[in-house]
Scaffold this motif. Structure first.
Motif, PDB file in Angstrom:
ATOM      1  N   GLU A 274       0.829  -1.211   0.000  1.00  0.00           N
ATOM      2  CA  GLU A 274       0.000   0.000   0.000  1.00  0.00           C
ATOM      3  C   GLU A 274       0.858   1.254   0.000  1.00  0.00           C
ATOM      4  N   LEU A 275       1.963   1.213   0.742  1.00  0.00           N
ATOM      5  CA  LEU A 275       2.863   2.361   0.771  1.00  0.00           C
ATOM      6  C   LEU A 275       3.513   2.588  -0.593  1.00  0.00           C
ATOM      7  N   GLY A 280       5.322   5.697  -2.256  1.00  0.00           N
ATOM      8  CA  GLY A 280       6.580   5.412  -1.576  1.00  0.00           C
ATOM      9  C   GLY A 280       6.864   6.327  -0.406  1.00  0.00           C
ATOM     10  N   LEU A 281       8.107   6.319   0.056  1.00  0.00           N
ATOM     11  CA  LEU A 281       8.449   7.045   1.276  1.00  0.00           C
ATOM     12  C   LEU A 281       8.567   8.544   1.075  1.00  0.00           C
ATOM     13  N   ALA A 282       8.813   8.992  -0.147  1.00  0.00           N
ATOM     14  CA  ALA A 282       8.810  10.435  -0.383  1.00  0.00           C
ATOM     15  C   ALA A 282       7.434  11.006  -0.068  1.00  0.00           C
ATOM     16  N   LYS A 283       6.401  10.318  -0.524  1.00  0.00           N
ATOM     17  CA  LYS A 283       5.032  10.753  -0.250  1.00  0.00           C
ATOM     18  C   LYS A 283       4.685  10.564   1.217  1.00  0.00           C
ATOM     19  N   GLN A 284       5.062   9.408   1.792  1.00  0.00           N
ATOM     20  CA  GLN A 284       4.718   9.144   3.184  1.00  0.00           C
ATOM     21  C   GLN A 284       5.409  10.126   4.118  1.00  0.00           C
ATOM     22  N   GLU A 285       6.634  10.498   3.823  1.00  0.00           N
ATOM     23  CA  GLU A 285       7.345  11.483   4.636  1.00  0.00           C
ATOM     24  C   GLU A 285       6.611  12.822   4.625  1.00  0.00           C
ATOM     25  N   GLU A 286       6.139  13.200   3.459  1.00  0.00           N
ATOM     26  CA  GLU A 286       5.384  14.448   3.324  1.00  0.00           C
ATOM     27  C   GLU A 286       4.120  14.410   4.170  1.00  0.00           C
ATOM     28  N   VAL A 287       3.406  13.300   4.113  1.00  0.00           N
ATOM     29  CA  VAL A 287       2.169  13.153   4.883  1.00  0.00           C
ATOM     30  C   VAL A 287       2.462  13.147   6.380  1.00  0.00           C
ATOM     31  N   ALA A 288       3.478  12.376   6.798  1.00  0.00           N
ATOM     32  CA  ALA A 288       3.819  12.297   8.220  1.00  0.00           C
ATOM     33  C   ALA A 288       4.205  13.657   8.779  1.00  0.00           C
ATOM     34  N   ASN A 289       4.989  14.404   8.033  1.00  0.00           N
ATOM     35  CA  ASN A 289       5.397  15.737   8.486  1.00  0.00           C
ATOM     36  C   ASN A 289       4.201  16.671   8.605  1.00  0.00           C
ATOM     37  N   ARG A 290       3.313  16.595   7.624  1.00  0.00           N
ATOM     38  CA  ARG A 290       2.138  17.469   7.640  1.00  0.00           C
ATOM     39  C   ARG A 290       1.240  17.160   8.837  1.00  0.00           C
ATOM     40  N   LYS A 291       1.028  15.890   9.121  1.00  0.00           N
ATOM     41  CA  LYS A 291       0.192  15.520  10.276  1.00  0.00           C
ATOM     42  C   LYS A 291       0.828  16.003  11.576  1.00  0.00           C
ATOM     43  N   ALA A 292       2.130  15.785  11.720  1.00  0.00           N
ATOM     44  CA  ALA A 292       2.818  16.206  12.941  1.00  0.00           C
ATOM     45  C   ALA A 292       2.759  17.716  13.113  1.00  0.00           C
ATOM     46  N   GLU A 293       2.931  18.441  12.045  1.00  0.00           N
ATOM     47  CA  GLU A 293       2.878  19.905  12.121  1.00  0.00           C
ATOM     48  C   GLU A 293       1.521  20.383  12.607  1.00  0.00           C
ATOM     49  N   ARG A 294       0.447  19.759  12.136  1.00  0.00           N
ATOM     50  CA  ARG A 294      -0.903  20.144  12.573  1.00  0.00           C
ATOM     51  C   ARG A 294      -1.088  19.890  14.071  1.00  0.00           C
ATOM     52  N   LEU A 295      -0.603  18.760  14.521  1.00  0.00           N
ATOM     53  CA  LEU A 295      -0.769  18.425  15.936  1.00  0.00           C
ATOM     54  C   LEU A 295       0.047  19.353  16.824  1.00  0.00           C
ATOM     55  N   TYR A 296       1.310  19.587  16.478  1.00  0.00           N
ATOM     56  CA  TYR A 296       2.135  20.488  17.279  1.00  0.00           C
ATOM     57  C   TYR A 296       1.581  21.914  17.252  1.00  0.00           C
ATOM     58  N   ALA A 297       1.029  22.332  16.114  1.00  0.00           N
ATOM     59  CA  ALA A 297       0.456  23.670  16.014  1.00  0.00           C
ATOM     60  C   ALA A 297      -0.753  23.809  16.934  1.00  0.00           C
ATOM     61  N   ALA A 298      -1.599  22.784  16.974  1.00  0.00           N
ATOM     62  CA  ALA A 298      -2.780  22.829  17.840  1.00  0.00           C
ATOM     63  C   ALA A 298      -2.373  22.905  19.305  1.00  0.00           C
ATOM     64  N   LEU A 299      -1.395  22.097  19.697  1.00  0.00           N
ATOM     65  CA  LEU A 299      -0.929  22.116  21.086  1.00  0.00           C
ATOM     66  C   LEU A 299      -0.235  23.437  21.408  1.00  0.00           C
ATOM     67  N   GLY A 300       0.444  24.012  20.425  1.00  0.00           N
ATOM     68  CA  GLY A 300       1.139  25.271  20.636  1.00  0.00           C
ATOM     69  C   GLY A 300       0.219  26.458  20.784  1.00  0.00           C
ATOM     70  N   ARG A 301      -1.038  26.299  20.363  1.00  0.00           N
ATOM     71  CA  ARG A 301      -2.003  27.400  20.514  1.00  0.00           C
ATOM     72  C   ARG A 301      -2.494  27.537  21.939  1.00  0.00           C
TER      73      ARG A 301
END
Length: 382
Positions: A274-275, A280-301
């Motif tokens: 499925e990956l 591949g991992l170029a796409k998965q890295e992009e997705v993982a980073n985007r999800k983490a950024e959203r979560l850290y941004a919410a906590l940072g608010r």
């Protein structure tokens, strides 16, 4: 009773799996490829099982761009068994061990090395608790105290610490060109990795790869050719590794020295397929980073309510560790999350708090749902 699509599980491991993989597994466990037998019932030495091993290894090689001079092993015993297997297989040739201790798992790895081979063989390059007072960051490499005057040394580190939420942002520059071992149990397949910089990479499957019971080891094939004989090890006063931890023995038998859990290998292969299909991992890295950024941004608010435990620059994309203030709010937050079908958010028993595990199976829609809850919680408790 809730339906599966009403639940998002953020647990640190065993982690959730793609629903499509589980749906395929439900039929495979009963009657695999119209053979009349479930996959768990097929012989591990059958042509069918050999095909699964080959297919899974092929997907892994594609995802990680594994060089041809590297060997892939499928083992059992989890990452914890590799604490022992690594030193058993390497210390006969590399005389010293350097450990980069940045959290609970690398700490346990170094403790196992000491237990097996003694204090004099193990050098702790850096210990984050001594530097920061707790496991919350990674000391600058200029402060690391690596073994000097000894060429035969290997360095061990844990790429992502699940308990403490600390992740290396990339390969440590000071280790370039050395013999390096990395535990990637909780962030493997979440970003691109230059495998050629490592002599050994290992990962328990139950975070980003599959289900509990399978461990993947990627190692430089030259290691298999330089292993001392049992007689040499005894002459050096070193222990002989158990055969099930012997990389050469397992490689010689294509990971089938004993009965390998082929069902677990197949699950991992389905996840990997499925990956690959998703980019591949170029796409998965992009997705993982985007999800983490959203979560850290919410906590940072809400700095008055939520405090991210790790320091910036070492914050994990996979395991986001948080404390609430006052502390009583943590229980309130967790209960509210469960009411919304957001499960597995309680921190590790050794440190407490809140832990959001952002593995590959966590969709962006699930992250958005959690972010919405965080925002609502903050508004209600500010």
């Amino acid at each position: 009773m809730p339906a599966r699509d009403e639940i998002t599980y953020f647990g640190a491991g065993p982690a959730s799996l793609p629903t499509t993989v589980l749906q395929n597994a439900s039929s495979a466990i009963l009657n695999f490829q119209n053979t009349g037998l479930g996959l768990a019932e097929h012989s591990h030495r059958s042509a069918l099982s050999h095909g699964i091993l080959a297919s899974t290894e092929s997907s892994l090689r594609t995802l990680l761009s594994i060089p041809e001079d590297y060997t892939v092993l499928f083992m059992q015993g989890g990452g914890t068994t590799q604490f022992s297997a690594v030193v058993y297989n390497l210390l006969g040739y590399w005389a010293r061990m350097d450990y980069v201790v940045t959290g609970g798992w690398s700490q346990k790895g170094s403790e196992e090395a000491r237990r097996l081979f003694g204090e004099e063989k193990v050098n702790v390059v850096t210990d984050s608790r001594k530097v920061f007072g707790r496991y919350c960051g990674i000391e600058e490499e200029k402060g690391w105290k690596r073994t000097e005057g000894e060429e035969r040394v290997f360095t061990y580190y844990c790429d992502n610490e699940t308990v403490d939420g600390v992740e290396f942002p990339g390969f440590p520059r000071s280790l370039e060109g050395g013999v390096v071992v990395a535990d990637m149990s909780s962030n493997i397949l979440s970003r691109r990795v230059d495998v050629s910089k490592f002599h050994v990479i290992f990962a328990g499957a139950q975070k980003n790869i599959g289900i509990t019971g399978l461990t993947i080891v990627v190692l430089k094939s030259s290691i298999l050719q330089i292993q001392p004989t049992p007689g040499t090890l005894r002459a050096l006063g070193l222990p002989v590794p158990p055969v099930m931890m012997s990389y050469p023995s397992l490689a010689k038998h294509n990971s089938l020295y004993n009965t390998l859990p082929i069902f677990d290998v197949w699950i991992a292969g389905e996840v990997m397929k499925e990956l690959v299909a998703a980019g591949g991992l170029a796409k998965q890295e992009e997705v993982a980073n985007r999800k983490a950024e959203r979560l850290y941004a919410a906590l940072g608010r809400a700095p008055g309510i939520f405090k991210v435990v790790p320091l910036e620059g070492a914050r994990s994309r996979m395991n986001i560790c948080v404390r609430a203030h006052p502390a009583e709010l943590e229980g309130v937050f967790l209960r509210g999350a469960e009411e919304r079908g957001l499960l597995g958010l309680k921190g590790h028993r050794s440190v407490g708090g809140i832990r959001i595990s952002n593995y590959n199976s966590i969709t962006e829609a699930s992250v958005d749902k959690l972010v919405q809850y965080i925002d609502e919680f903050v508004q209600k408790n500010a």
